[in-house]
Scaffold this motif. Structure first.
Motif, short mmCIF file in Angstrom:
data_model
loop_
_atom_site.label_atom_id
_atom_site.label_comp_id
_atom_site.label_asym_id
_atom_site.label_seq_id
_atom_site.Cartn_x
_atom_site.Cartn_y
_atom_site.Cartn_z
N LEU B 21 6.51 -4.70 1.83
CA LEU B 21 6.32 -4.37 0.41
C LEU B 21 5.07 -3.51 0.19
O LEU B 21 5.09 -2.56 -0.58
CB LEU B 21 6.20 -5.65 -0.42
CG LEU B 21 7.51 -6.29 -0.85
CD1 LEU B 21 7.24 -7.57 -1.63
CD2 LEU B 21 8.34 -5.33 -1.70
N ALA B 22 4.02 -3.87 0.89
CA ALA B 22 2.75 -3.11 0.73
C ALA B 22 2.92 -1.67 1.19
O ALA B 22 2.43 -0.73 0.55
CB ALA B 22 1.63 -3.79 1.51
N VAL B 23 3.66 -1.48 2.28
CA VAL B 23 3.81 -0.13 2.81
C VAL B 23 4.72 0.71 1.90
O VAL B 23 4.42 1.85 1.59
CB VAL B 23 4.36 -0.17 4.26
CG1 VAL B 23 4.57 1.24 4.80
CG2 VAL B 23 3.37 -0.92 5.15
N VAL B 24 5.83 0.11 1.45
CA VAL B 24 6.71 0.84 0.53
C VAL B 24 5.97 1.13 -0.77
O VAL B 24 6.10 2.19 -1.37
CB VAL B 24 8.02 0.07 0.28
CG1 VAL B 24 8.87 0.75 -0.79
CG2 VAL B 24 8.83 -0.03 1.57
N GLY B 25 5.18 0.17 -1.21
CA GLY B 25 4.37 0.36 -2.42
C GLY B 25 3.39 1.51 -2.27
O GLY B 25 3.14 2.25 -3.23
N SER B 26 2.86 1.68 -1.08
CA SER B 26 1.89 2.77 -0.86
C SER B 26 2.57 4.12 -1.05
O SER B 26 1.94 5.09 -1.49
CB SER B 26 1.28 2.68 0.54
OG SER B 26 2.20 3.15 1.51
N VAL B 27 3.85 4.19 -0.74
CA VAL B 27 4.58 5.44 -0.92
C VAL B 27 4.64 5.77 -2.41
O VAL B 27 4.56 6.94 -2.81
CB VAL B 27 6.00 5.32 -0.32
CG1 VAL B 27 6.86 6.50 -0.70
CG2 VAL B 27 5.91 5.16 1.19
N GLU B 28 4.78 4.74 -3.23
CA GLU B 28 4.86 4.95 -4.68
C GLU B 28 3.56 5.51 -5.24
O GLU B 28 3.56 6.38 -6.09
CB GLU B 28 5.17 3.62 -5.36
CG GLU B 28 5.05 3.65 -6.87
CD GLU B 28 6.17 2.93 -7.56
OE1 GLU B 28 6.71 1.99 -6.92
OE2 GLU B 28 6.51 3.28 -8.69
N HIS B 29 2.43 5.00 -4.74
CA HIS B 29 1.15 5.32 -5.38
C HIS B 29 0.36 6.42 -4.67
O HIS B 29 -0.58 6.95 -5.25
CB HIS B 29 0.28 4.05 -5.44
CG HIS B 29 0.94 2.95 -6.21
ND1 HIS B 29 1.23 3.06 -7.55
CD2 HIS B 29 1.41 1.74 -5.83
CE1 HIS B 29 1.84 1.96 -7.97
NE2 HIS B 29 1.96 1.14 -6.95
N ASP B 30 0.71 6.73 -3.46
CA ASP B 30 -0.11 7.65 -2.68
C ASP B 30 0.72 8.84 -2.19
O ASP B 30 1.53 8.69 -1.28
CB ASP B 30 -0.71 6.89 -1.49
CG ASP B 30 -1.70 7.72 -0.70
OD1 ASP B 30 -1.72 8.96 -0.87
OD2 ASP B 30 -2.47 7.13 0.09
N PRO B 31 0.53 10.02 -2.77
CA PRO B 31 1.32 11.20 -2.38
C PRO B 31 1.17 11.54 -0.90
O PRO B 31 2.10 12.07 -0.29
CB PRO B 31 0.74 12.32 -3.25
CG PRO B 31 0.06 11.65 -4.37
CD PRO B 31 -0.40 10.32 -3.87
N SER B 32 0.02 11.22 -0.30
CA SER B 32 -0.17 11.56 1.12
C SER B 32 0.75 10.70 1.99
O SER B 32 1.19 11.14 3.06
CB SER B 32 -1.63 11.38 1.53
OG SER B 32 -1.99 10.02 1.53
#
Lengths: 195, 79
Positions: B21-32
């Motif tokens: 969840l944390a990794v997929v969430g990072s895709v949502e918030h972090d364009p890089s």
């Protein structure tokens, strides 16, 4: 992880309403799906339209995916079904007068994917990736090739290369990062426009 | 903090379930992170000989996806 578990974690998240998880799946599979669909239809615009249709159907019907096949297999079945329906429709629809049909095909053939810039970009990406892989340290190249071309899991690669799983993870990641660095000059101008 | 190494693990379906969840969430918030996923896909596709068409491909598809909801009664293989 065995092949039948591929993507399953992202699919389950998407089924729970996580759109980002589905977008990751789309980005991952869309170009291979486009290559598959291009066996059914000729023009880039038709390919793109059918790929979009397939993903829309997949998303809408995501609950019906039960994991009996891989997500990729299920996706390709739906795309094949969609493409066949389209071909059947095209065979049965009334034909336009000759002049209109000629203009229509010219418009379709000048679709975005076929532009000289895109063809060149595709070629440059392929060449850059190939050169970058040739220049990788041998152990990183081996790990990346085993992962990408043979589809082995980290555990299987670890057995083959006689090293710990954690070492495989690092080697695959470093290999990708080195290749990504060589792609950077090509990709920098269009950053933010891809997704 | 989610690293690009975690994106590589997710790409290989090797991410631990408790980090998913944390990794997929990072895709949502972090364009890089989104960019990394795209570049890893590009590398994978290039190695498999799959051409990479124009850069608006995904964005056009996501635009169409915006109006679509999951339908528990819909079976894509029966339409």
């Amino acid at each position: 992880m065995p092949e039948d578990m591929q993507d399953i974690a992202l699919v389950r998240l998407a089924q729970g309403g996580d759109r980002r998880a589905f977008e990751l799946l789309v980005v991952r599979h869309q170009r291979r799906l486009a290559r598959f669909v291009s066996r059914y239809v000729r023009t880039p615009q038709e390919v793109e339209d059918l790929v979009q249709e397939a993903f829309l159907k997949v998303y809408r019907g995501l609950h019906s995916f039960r994991g009996e096949s891989t997500f990729s297999t299920w996706l390709h079945r739906i795309a094949g079904h969609t493409a066949q329906n389209y071909l059947d429709y095209m065979r049965l629809r009334p034909r336009a007068p000759a002049g209109d049909a000629e203009n229509e095909s010219v418009t379709e053939m000048s679709g975005v994917e076929n532009s000289p810039e895109n063809i060149l970009m595709s070629k440059q990406i392929a060449e850059t990736v190939s050169r970058a892989i040739d220049r990788l340290p041998a152990v990183e190249r081996e790990a990346l090739v085993l992962r990408e071309l043979e589809g082995l899991s980290y555990e299987q690669i670890a057995q083959r290369m006689q090293c710990p799983n954690t070492t495989v993870r690092t080697r695959v990641f470093r290999a990708r990062e080195r290749v990504a660095q060589e792609l950077e000059p090509l990709l920098q101008p269009t950053r933010g426009k891809r997704w | 903090m989610v690293t690009t190494e975690a994106i590589s693990e997710l790409f290989d379906n090797e991410i631990e379930p408790n980090r998913l969840l944390a990794v997929v969430g990072s895709v949502e918030h972090d364009p890089s992170m989104r960019e990394r996923w795209t570049v890893f896909t590009m590398i994978s596709d290039a190695m498999a000989g799959v051409p990479w068409p124009d850069d608006g491909y995904s964005l056009r598809l996501f635009e169409r996806l915006r109006g679509v909801e999951i339908d528990p009664d819909y079976n894509p293989l029966k339409v």
